[in-house]
Write a protein that holds these residues in place. Structure first.
Motif, short mmCIF file in Angstrom:
data_model
loop_
_atom_site.label_atom_id
_atom_site.label_comp_id
_atom_site.label_asym_id
_atom_site.label_seq_id
_atom_site.Cartn_x
_atom_site.Cartn_y
_atom_site.Cartn_z
N ALA A 28 -34.72 4.26 5.03
CA ALA A 28 -33.26 4.22 5.21
C ALA A 28 -32.83 2.89 5.84
O ALA A 28 -31.82 2.30 5.43
N ARG A 29 -33.60 2.40 6.81
CA ARG A 29 -33.25 1.13 7.45
C ARG A 29 -33.47 -0.05 6.50
O ARG A 29 -32.68 -1.00 6.47
N GLU A 70 -29.23 -2.16 15.57
CA GLU A 70 -30.01 -0.98 15.24
C GLU A 70 -30.90 -0.59 16.40
O GLU A 70 -31.20 -1.39 17.28
N ASP A 71 -31.32 0.70 16.39
CA ASP A 71 -32.28 1.16 17.38
C ASP A 71 -33.62 0.48 17.15
O ASP A 71 -33.97 0.15 16.01
N PRO A 72 -34.41 0.27 18.19
CA PRO A 72 -35.72 -0.35 18.00
C PRO A 72 -36.60 0.50 17.09
O PRO A 72 -36.65 1.72 17.22
N TRP A 73 -37.28 -0.13 16.16
CA TRP A 73 -38.19 0.58 15.27
C TRP A 73 -39.36 -0.33 14.95
O TRP A 73 -39.21 -1.53 14.76
N GLU A 74 -40.54 0.27 14.89
CA GLU A 74 -41.77 -0.49 14.71
C GLU A 74 -41.93 -0.89 13.26
O GLU A 74 -41.65 -0.12 12.34
N GLU A 75 -42.41 -2.10 13.04
CA GLU A 75 -42.58 -2.62 11.68
C GLU A 75 -43.95 -3.26 11.55
O GLU A 75 -44.25 -4.27 12.20
#
Length: 478
Positions: A28-29, A70-75
């Motif tokens: 989605a992101r 955006e909220d922090p998200w691991e990549e």
């Protein structure tokens, strides 16, 4: 697909790993970020991009601006608390490795662009995600105007292909609406409250899934009523000198001089346009699906409005109250005395004895009466025209032709005469715009053929004089 239509090669036009980011847990992101990059740099609303692309720093800066909101998200193993530039570079590399972005070195700089095929695919995906209710009238009007340009010689086979594609898309959309309606009903029944059910019903069922001009489809001035003229133009293209022009256009611009492939391309477009005649079948099925969905929705809504709210909670509370109440509070609210005493029972009802019946005397019919009865049945059957009777009569008259004129129809007996009268009735009722109505009882008589009147001409035979009409065989599409 037909035997001569090859499967379109998808992964020769787009990179193999293109859908990787859209299939990951953070799809989605990634989708939001792709749409933002497309709208800011590569889409039709963005400024004209340089021919060699954008500097890599501009793309990563746009990704950083997205990550800030955006909220922090691991990549790819990069921790959410990593520096913003590191996370943006990792996302850029993910897009570049999947094929969404193309990076090239121009001198000492690294320039980023998006290939035309990938940009076209992303635009198609965005259009699909933003799709709303279709307006059949606008699509039919567009098909009619394009075919008129082809018939008048103002357009080539590219316009014919565009009209054929729109016809196929229109039928596919109408066919898919019924499935969407049936899939939506189980989701509606899971609503937690009556207000949520009603809101979901009107927002998704009525506004998003219905045909935008569904309420106007049955009006005589709707463009769908002119599909007969559209099919007439298709037949004119197929059987006039325009056919040779279309084939030559395909030979010069699409098939590198291969005339056989050009004929196949033309037949495919004509076949898709002829399928527009089947839209009545799809609309009838859609009407039935919508009626059934309306009945289910109204029944469910009526139940939710009548039934007590949270009935299970009320029953559970009553059980707990009965267990905690004192013994004298659980006494039944009845008068003192025996509850099941025989004196309290209602006296049985005495039914009157039935009147004795005597059978009526039967008298066998005479042979003359039986003969007259059989003759009457044969007379009524000879004058009754069923769809299969009309089909046998027409099949006997075709003689391997695609059209059949009323002057060539043979009448040998009463059954043939009644079949001829039925065809004449169908022709007279087909004079209205759009042909027979879908709710006309005689519409079921048209099996495998279409009927049209010839304006200003009449047919005379040994029995009656009537307007002249023509039968046209309907070709079955592959």
């Amino acid at each position: 697909m037909t035997a001569f239509t090859p499967v379109p090669p998808l992964f020769s036009a787009v990179p193999d790993g293109l859908f990787g980011p859209l299939a990951s847990p953070h799809r989605a992101r990634y989708w939001q970020l792709l749409c933002r990059l497309f709208g800011e740099f590569f889409g039709p609303d963005a400024p004209v991009p340089p021919s060699h692309g954008f500097p890599r720093r501009e793309i990563t800066a746009a990704i950083e601006r997205f990550l800030l909101t955006e909220d922090p998200w691991e990549e790819d193993g990069i921790a959410p608390d990593a520096p913003l530039a590191v996370r943006a570079a990792a996302i850029h590399e993910r897009f570049r490795g999947a094929g969404w972005l193309r990076q090239e070195r121009v001198g000492a700089r690294e320039m980023v662009s998006m290939t035309p095929a990938v940009a076209q695919l992303l635009a198609a995906l965005m259009d699909f995600a933003e799709r709303g209710p279709a307006y059949i009238g606008a699509k039919v009007r567009s098909i009619e105007l394009q075919l008129k340009q082809v018939v008048d010689g103002h357009a080539g086979a590219d316009t014919l292909d565009e009209a054929a594609d729109q016809s196929r898309q229109l039928l596919s959309h109408v066919s898919a609406i019924g499935v969407q309606v049936r899939d939506l009903m189980p989701e509606l029944t899971r609503a937690e409250s009556t207000a949520q059910f009603a809101r979901t019903l009107f927002e998704r069922y009525v506004r998003e899934l219905f045909v935008g001009d569904y309420a106007e489809l049955h009006r005589e001035d709707h463009p769908l009523a002119r599909r007969t003229s559209i099919l007439s133009m298709v037949r004119e293209i197929e059987h006039s000198e325009r056919r040779a022009d279309m084939v030559q256009w395909y030979c010069d611009r699409a098939t590198q001089g291969d005339r056989e492939r050009a004929e196949q391309r033309l037949q495919r477009s004509l076949r898709r346009l002829y399928e527009l005649d089947r839209i009545d079948e799809y609309l009838q099925r859609l009407d039935e699906d919508i009626r059934q969905a309306n009945r289910r929705a109204l029944a469910y809504l009526d139940y939710r409005l009548r039934a007590p709210d949270r009935l299970d909670a009320l029953l559970e509370r009553a059980c707990r109250g009965a267990q905690a109440a004192p013994e004298d509070a659980l006494r039944l609210p009845v008068a003192p005395g025996a509850l099941m005493d025989e004196e309290r029972l209602r006296a049985p009802q005495s039914r009157p004895r039935p009147i004795p019946r005597t059978a009526n005397s039967l008298e066998a019919p005479t042979p003359e009466q039986l003969a007259r009865l059989n003759l009457l049945r044969q007379m009524k059957r000879a004058r009754l025209v069923l769809p299969e009777d009309l089909g046998r009569y027409v099949d006997r008259q075709w003689k391997d032709a695609d059209t059949l004129d009323s002057q060539a129809l043979e009448i040998a007996d009463i059954a043939d005469f009644r079949a001829y009268q039925t065809l004449l009735t169908l022709a007279l009722r087909s004079r209205r715009n759009g042909g027979l109505r879908r709710d006309d009882p005689l519409n079921r008589m048209l099996r495998g053929f279409r009927i049209e009147t010839v304006e200003g001409q009449r047919t005379a035979n040994d029995y009656l004089q009537a307007p002249r009409f023509v039968l046209r065989r309907i070709r079955k599409t592959a």
